[in-house]
Design a protein around this motif. Structure first.
Motif, PDB file in Angstrom:
ATOM      1  N   LEU A  14       0.550  -1.731   0.141  1.00  0.00           N
ATOM      2  CA  LEU A  14      -0.020   0.431  -0.009  1.00  0.00           C
ATOM      3  C   LEU A  14       1.348   1.141   0.024  1.00  0.00           C
ATOM      4  CD1 LEU A  14      -2.768  -1.303   2.661  1.00  0.00           C
ATOM      5  CD2 LEU A  14      -3.122  -0.864   0.045  1.00  0.00           C
ATOM      6  N   LEU A  15       2.255   0.943   0.707  1.00  0.00           N
ATOM      7  CA  LEU A  15       2.899   2.296   0.935  1.00  0.00           C
ATOM      8  C   LEU A  15       3.703   2.318  -0.299  1.00  0.00           C
ATOM      9  CD1 LEU A  15       4.624   2.014   4.600  1.00  0.00           C
ATOM     10  CD2 LEU A  15       2.756   3.676   3.923  1.00  0.00           C
ATOM     11  N   ARG A  16       4.053   1.360  -1.436  1.00  0.00           N
ATOM     12  CA  ARG A  16       4.769   2.174  -2.282  1.00  0.00           C
ATOM     13  C   ARG A  16       3.767   2.742  -3.457  1.00  0.00           C
ATOM     14  NH1 ARG A  16       7.443  -3.480  -0.838  1.00  0.00           N
ATOM     15  NH2 ARG A  16       9.023  -2.594  -0.113  1.00  0.00           N
ATOM     16  N   LEU A  17       2.746   1.888  -3.621  1.00  0.00           N
ATOM     17  CA  LEU A  17       1.725   3.024  -4.067  1.00  0.00           C
ATOM     18  C   LEU A  17       1.308   3.794  -4.453  1.00  0.00           C
ATOM     19  CD1 LEU A  17      -1.098  -0.350  -4.419  1.00  0.00           C
ATOM     20  CD2 LEU A  17       0.248   0.346  -6.128  1.00  0.00           C
ATOM     21  N   LEU A  18       1.025   4.425  -2.255  1.00  0.00           N
ATOM     22  CA  LEU A  18       0.855   5.463  -2.529  1.00  0.00           C
ATOM     23  C   LEU A  18       1.869   6.904  -2.152  1.00  0.00           C
ATOM     24  CD1 LEU A  18      -1.229   4.709   0.740  1.00  0.00           C
ATOM     25  CD2 LEU A  18      -2.188   6.002  -1.566  1.00  0.00           C
ATOM     26  N   GLN A  19       3.352   6.461  -1.930  1.00  0.00           N
ATOM     27  CA  GLN A  19       4.895   7.136  -2.425  1.00  0.00           C
ATOM     28  C   GLN A  19       4.611   7.322  -3.827  1.00  0.00           C
ATOM     29  OE1 GLN A  19       7.080   5.909  -1.018  1.00  0.00           O
ATOM     30  NE2 GLN A  19       7.834   3.929  -2.970  1.00  0.00           N
ATOM     31  N   ASN A  20       4.188   6.919  -4.777  1.00  0.00           N
ATOM     32  CA  ASN A  20       3.413   7.085  -6.130  1.00  0.00           C
ATOM     33  C   ASN A  20       3.454   7.873  -6.696  1.00  0.00           C
ATOM     34  OD1 ASN A  20       6.777   6.106  -7.148  1.00  0.00           O
ATOM     35  ND2 ASN A  20       5.531   3.727  -6.632  1.00  0.00           N
ATOM     36  N   ASP A  21       1.245   7.424  -5.898  1.00  0.00           N
ATOM     37  CA  ASP A  21       0.086   8.136  -6.440  1.00  0.00           C
ATOM     38  C   ASP A  21      -0.234   8.401  -4.863  1.00  0.00           C
ATOM     39  OD1 ASP A  21      -2.051   9.510  -7.682  1.00  0.00           O
ATOM     40  OD2 ASP A  21      -2.497   8.277  -9.124  1.00  0.00           O
ATOM     41  N   ALA A  22      -0.713   9.654  -4.371  1.00  0.00           N
ATOM     42  CA  ALA A  22      -1.271   9.209  -2.871  1.00  0.00           C
ATOM     43  C   ALA A  22      -2.589   9.794  -3.687  1.00  0.00           C
ATOM     44  CB  ALA A  22      -0.803  10.587  -2.665  1.00  0.00           C
ATOM     45  N   ARG A  23      -2.986   9.895  -4.798  1.00  0.00           N
ATOM     46  CA  ARG A  23      -4.420  10.342  -4.995  1.00  0.00           C
ATOM     47  C   ARG A  23      -5.471   8.839  -5.452  1.00  0.00           C
ATOM     48  NH1 ARG A  23      -3.923  15.695  -9.407  1.00  0.00           N
ATOM     49  NH2 ARG A  23      -3.286  13.229 -10.218  1.00  0.00           N
ATOM     50  N   THR A  24      -4.829   7.942  -5.487  1.00  0.00           N
ATOM     51  CA  THR A  24      -4.952   6.018  -5.823  1.00  0.00           C
ATOM     52  C   THR A  24      -6.221   6.261  -5.012  1.00  0.00           C
ATOM     53  OG1 THR A  24      -2.937   5.733  -6.696  1.00  0.00           O
ATOM     54  CG2 THR A  24      -4.949   3.391  -6.059  1.00  0.00           C
ATOM     55  N   THR A  25      -7.008   5.450  -5.627  1.00  0.00           N
ATOM     56  CA  THR A  25      -8.810   5.448  -5.350  1.00  0.00           C
ATOM     57  C   THR A  25      -8.924   3.990  -3.926  1.00  0.00           C
ATOM     58  OG1 THR A  25      -9.662   4.418  -6.378  1.00  0.00           O
ATOM     59  CG2 THR A  25     -10.098   6.439  -6.701  1.00  0.00           C
ATOM     60  N   TYR A  26      -9.452   4.228  -3.342  1.00  0.00           N
ATOM     61  CA  TYR A  26      -9.473   2.981  -1.703  1.00  0.00           C
ATOM     62  C   TYR A  26      -9.843   1.916  -2.739  1.00  0.00           C
ATOM     63  CZ  TYR A  26      -8.032   5.982   1.617  1.00  0.00           C
ATOM     64  OH  TYR A  26      -7.856   6.552   2.763  1.00  0.00           O
ATOM     65  N   ARG A  27     -10.870   2.342  -3.475  1.00  0.00           N
ATOM     66  CA  ARG A  27     -10.962   0.833  -5.012  1.00  0.00           C
ATOM     67  C   ARG A  27      -9.918   0.453  -5.507  1.00  0.00           C
ATOM     68  NH1 ARG A  27     -16.290   1.478  -7.931  1.00  0.00           N
ATOM     69  NH2 ARG A  27     -16.947   1.563  -5.809  1.00  0.00           N
ATOM     70  N   ASP A  28      -9.201   1.470  -6.525  1.00  0.00           N
ATOM     71  CA  ASP A  28      -7.923   0.900  -7.117  1.00  0.00           C
ATOM     72  C   ASP A  28      -6.764   0.236  -5.604  1.00  0.00           C
ATOM     73  OD1 ASP A  28      -8.751   1.686  -8.863  1.00  0.00           O
ATOM     74  OD2 ASP A  28      -8.206   3.625  -9.607  1.00  0.00           O
ATOM     75  N   LEU A  29      -6.357   0.561  -5.213  1.00  0.00           N
ATOM     76  CA  LEU A  29      -5.296   0.736  -4.291  1.00  0.00           C
ATOM     77  C   LEU A  29      -5.977  -1.328  -3.855  1.00  0.00           C
ATOM     78  CD1 LEU A  29      -4.980   3.215  -1.671  1.00  0.00           C
ATOM     79  CD2 LEU A  29      -3.369   2.176  -3.469  1.00  0.00           C
ATOM     80  N   ALA A  30      -7.656  -1.060  -3.151  1.00  0.00           N
ATOM     81  CA  ALA A  30      -7.455  -2.697  -2.715  1.00  0.00           C
ATOM     82  C   ALA A  30      -7.374  -4.042  -3.691  1.00  0.00           C
ATOM     83  CB  ALA A  30      -9.511  -2.746  -2.463  1.00  0.00           C
ATOM     84  N   ALA A  31      -7.939  -3.482  -5.621  1.00  0.00           N
ATOM     85  CA  ALA A  31      -7.722  -4.446  -6.519  1.00  0.00           C
ATOM     86  C   ALA A  31      -6.302  -4.459  -6.515  1.00  0.00           C
ATOM     87  CB  ALA A  31      -8.461  -3.866  -7.753  1.00  0.00           C
ATOM     88  N   GLN A  32      -5.235  -3.921  -6.766  1.00  0.00           N
ATOM     89  CA  GLN A  32      -4.227  -4.083  -6.192  1.00  0.00           C
ATOM     90  C   GLN A  32      -3.141  -4.552  -5.304  1.00  0.00           C
ATOM     91  OE1 GLN A  32      -1.724  -0.241  -8.177  1.00  0.00           O
ATOM     92  NE2 GLN A  32      -3.716   0.757  -8.301  1.00  0.00           N
ATOM     93  N   VAL A  33      -3.745  -4.441  -4.409  1.00  0.00           N
ATOM     94  CA  VAL A  33      -2.928  -5.825  -3.389  1.00  0.00           C
ATOM     95  C   VAL A  33      -3.820  -6.474  -3.022  1.00  0.00           C
ATOM     96  CG1 VAL A  33      -2.467  -4.973  -0.676  1.00  0.00           C
ATOM     97  CG2 VAL A  33      -2.062  -2.703  -2.120  1.00  0.00           C
ATOM     98  N   GLY A  34      -4.993  -6.659  -3.656  1.00  0.00           N
ATOM     99  CA  GLY A  34      -5.575  -8.013  -3.259  1.00  0.00           C
ATOM    100  C   GLY A  34      -6.769  -8.051  -2.085  1.00  0.00           C
ATOM    101  N   VAL A  35      -7.122  -7.229  -1.460  1.00  0.00           N
ATOM    102  CA  VAL A  35      -7.568  -6.478  -0.174  1.00  0.00           C
ATOM    103  C   VAL A  35      -9.510  -6.162  -0.829  1.00  0.00           C
ATOM    104  CG1 VAL A  35      -6.206  -6.642   1.467  1.00  0.00           C
ATOM    105  CG2 VAL A  35      -7.284  -4.848   0.753  1.00  0.00           C
ATOM    106  N   ALA A  36     -10.214  -6.760   0.130  1.00  0.00           N
ATOM    107  CA  ALA A  36     -11.117  -5.436  -0.068  1.00  0.00           C
ATOM    108  C   ALA A  36     -11.180  -4.384   0.886  1.00  0.00           C
ATOM    109  CB  ALA A  36     -12.026  -5.959   1.236  1.00  0.00           C
TER     110      ALA A  36
END
Length: 172
Positions: A14-36
């Protein structure tokens, strides 16, 4: 120094994804990380509460805002005592020209990154806001010709070679 926080692989992803784009939605983060998405929201909130995530920022171009000259000011404060240092730092942080203030070891006490309009503005800043203060013993100025941002704090993870559920290989 702050205590470190125990982070599991999902937190780190999650931190790796957010540090590169802090505007990523929780839905997109969840899909990329594999959690709800709700799990993702809870984890990010926990990382904020723990102080791992300090905030989000908007980066502006100083030159396009009329502050095309940047400099580093090496400042020596004498005497270097807490009752003088606290107010000095707060005064410098309140200046609109100040970008970052570092408290240092060695012969200089502070390094202040400033952004100003031109040389006349820099001279005004140094004379009126720094050397005019009784506690400031010395100021050295270094102009910044160019600067580069460095890579992310958490580099991207290496591609996985085993299945996602497999434990990492044992180390001898």
């Amino acid at each position: 120094m702050a205590d470190s926080v125990v982070l599991d692989p999902v937190d780190l992803h999650l931190l790796r994804l957010l540090q590169n784009d802090a505007r990523t939605t929780y839905r997109d983060l969840a899909a990329q990380v594999g959690v709800a998405p709700s799990t993702c929201l809870d984890r990010v909130a926990r990382l904020r509460r723990a102080g791992v995530i300090l905030g989000h920022r908007l980066e502006l171009d100083p030159a396009k805002l009329g502050r095309g000259l940047q400099a580093l000011l090496l400042v020596q404060v004498r005497p270097h005592r807490r009752e003088l240092v606290g107010p000095f730092v707060e005064r410098i942080r309140a200046l609109p020209e100040s970008r970052t203030v570092f408290h240092l070891t060695g012969p200089d006490d502070y390094l202040v990154h400033v952004a100003v309009a031109d040389m006349t503005d820099l001279q005004r800043l140094v004379l009126d806001e720094f050397t005019s203060q009784r506690e400031v013993a010395r100021v050295e100025t270094r102009l910044i010709f160019q600067q580069w941002e460095c890579g992310p704090l958490l580099p991207q993870a290496a591609p996985a070679t085993a299945s996602a559920g497999a434990p990492p290989p044992a180390t001898p």
